[in-house]
Motif scaffolding. Structure first.
Motif, mmCIF file in Angstrom:
data_model
loop_
_atom_site.group_PDB
_atom_site.id
_atom_site.type_symbol
_atom_site.label_atom_id
_atom_site.label_comp_id
_atom_site.label_asym_id
_atom_site.label_seq_id
_atom_site.Cartn_x
_atom_site.Cartn_y
_atom_site.Cartn_z
ATOM 1 N N ALA A 152 0.938 -1.296 0.298
ATOM 2 C CA ALA A 152 0.090 -0.568 -0.385
ATOM 3 C C ALA A 152 1.258 1.642 0.036
ATOM 4 O O ALA A 152 0.830 2.438 -0.642
ATOM 5 C CB ALA A 152 -1.139 -0.154 1.434
ATOM 6 N N PHE A 153 1.866 1.462 0.793
ATOM 7 C CA PHE A 153 3.001 2.855 1.020
ATOM 8 C C PHE A 153 3.295 2.661 -0.342
ATOM 9 O O PHE A 153 3.795 3.804 -0.736
ATOM 10 C CB PHE A 153 3.823 2.177 1.910
ATOM 11 N N ILE A 175 0.775 4.350 -2.414
ATOM 12 C CA ILE A 175 1.199 5.540 -2.636
ATOM 13 C C ILE A 175 2.538 6.394 -2.744
ATOM 14 O O ILE A 175 2.308 7.659 -4.120
ATOM 15 C CB ILE A 175 0.793 5.504 -1.063
ATOM 16 N N SER A 229 2.156 6.666 -7.323
ATOM 17 C CA SER A 229 1.116 7.328 -7.027
ATOM 18 C C SER A 229 1.274 8.606 -6.867
ATOM 19 O O SER A 229 0.932 9.584 -8.117
ATOM 20 C CB SER A 229 0.020 6.729 -6.579
ATOM 21 N N GLY A 230 1.733 9.006 -5.733
ATOM 22 C CA GLY A 230 1.707 10.323 -5.229
ATOM 23 C C GLY A 230 3.215 10.768 -6.808
ATOM 24 O O GLY A 230 3.111 12.073 -6.799
ATOM 25 N N LEU A 288 -6.092 1.101 4.374
ATOM 26 C CA LEU A 288 -4.547 1.983 3.601
ATOM 27 C C LEU A 288 -4.645 0.875 2.283
ATOM 28 O O LEU A 288 -4.301 1.764 0.997
ATOM 29 C CB LEU A 288 -3.582 0.984 4.070
ATOM 30 N N HIS A 298 -6.964 2.677 -0.054
ATOM 31 C CA HIS A 298 -6.727 4.065 -0.307
ATOM 32 C C HIS A 298 -5.713 3.918 -1.109
ATOM 33 O O HIS A 298 -5.575 5.149 -2.139
ATOM 34 C CB HIS A 298 -6.317 4.561 1.541
ATOM 35 N N ALA A 299 -4.924 3.228 -1.176
ATOM 36 C CA ALA A 299 -3.603 2.900 -1.920
ATOM 37 C C ALA A 299 -4.494 3.149 -3.592
ATOM 38 O O ALA A 299 -3.514 3.862 -4.747
ATOM 39 C CB ALA A 299 -2.993 2.144 -1.715
ATOM 40 N N ASP A 345 -6.979 3.415 -4.540
ATOM 41 C CA ASP A 345 -7.026 4.824 -5.010
ATOM 42 C C ASP A 345 -6.762 5.933 -5.482
ATOM 43 O O ASP A 345 -6.600 7.125 -6.917
ATOM 44 C CB ASP A 345 -8.544 5.722 -4.000
ATOM 45 N N HIS A 346 -6.126 6.273 -4.719
ATOM 46 C CA HIS A 346 -4.559 7.136 -5.421
ATOM 47 C C HIS A 346 -3.813 6.719 -6.792
ATOM 48 O O HIS A 346 -3.635 7.814 -7.569
ATOM 49 C CB HIS A 346 -3.254 6.447 -4.394
#
Length: 103
Positions: A7-8, A11, A14-15, A72, A75-76, A78-79
């Protein structure tokens, strides 16, 4: 790789991609189209990293490996999807802006 680590990473990549996409749009607004397109290529590299993480996760699950769904991880994902959409839309916006600039 553990679910939180996956997940991290999603993120992170993607970020990074989304930041590069936004920078590309700013460069296009200033009519630095070559630089904008280069920034989109850099965004693509980040999205490719994220996609590899995602693909590895799905392949492990398909092989029968256990996977746990966490908020998490959702959420990842989604990012990632947001960054991919931003990337696609920014290319169209930059192309339109560049076409308008040529007229």
């Amino acid at each position: 790789m553990e679910v939180n680590e996956i997940a991290f990473n999603l993120i992170l990549y993607s970020g990074n991609a989304r930041s590069k996409v936004m920078e590309a749009l700013k460069l296009a607004r200033l009519q630095f189209f070559d630089n904008a397109n280069e920034m989109l290529k850099e965004a693509d590299e980040e999205l490719e990293k994220a996609h590899k993480v995602q693909t590895n996760m799905m392949q492990e699950e398909a092989k029968g490996g256990s996977s746990s769904l966490s908020i998490l991880l959702v959420h990842a994902q989604d990012h990632l999807m947001t960054a991919m959409l931003a990337r696609d839309l920014s290319e169209e916006i930059i192309d339109l802006r560049q076409s308008d600039n040529k007229q």
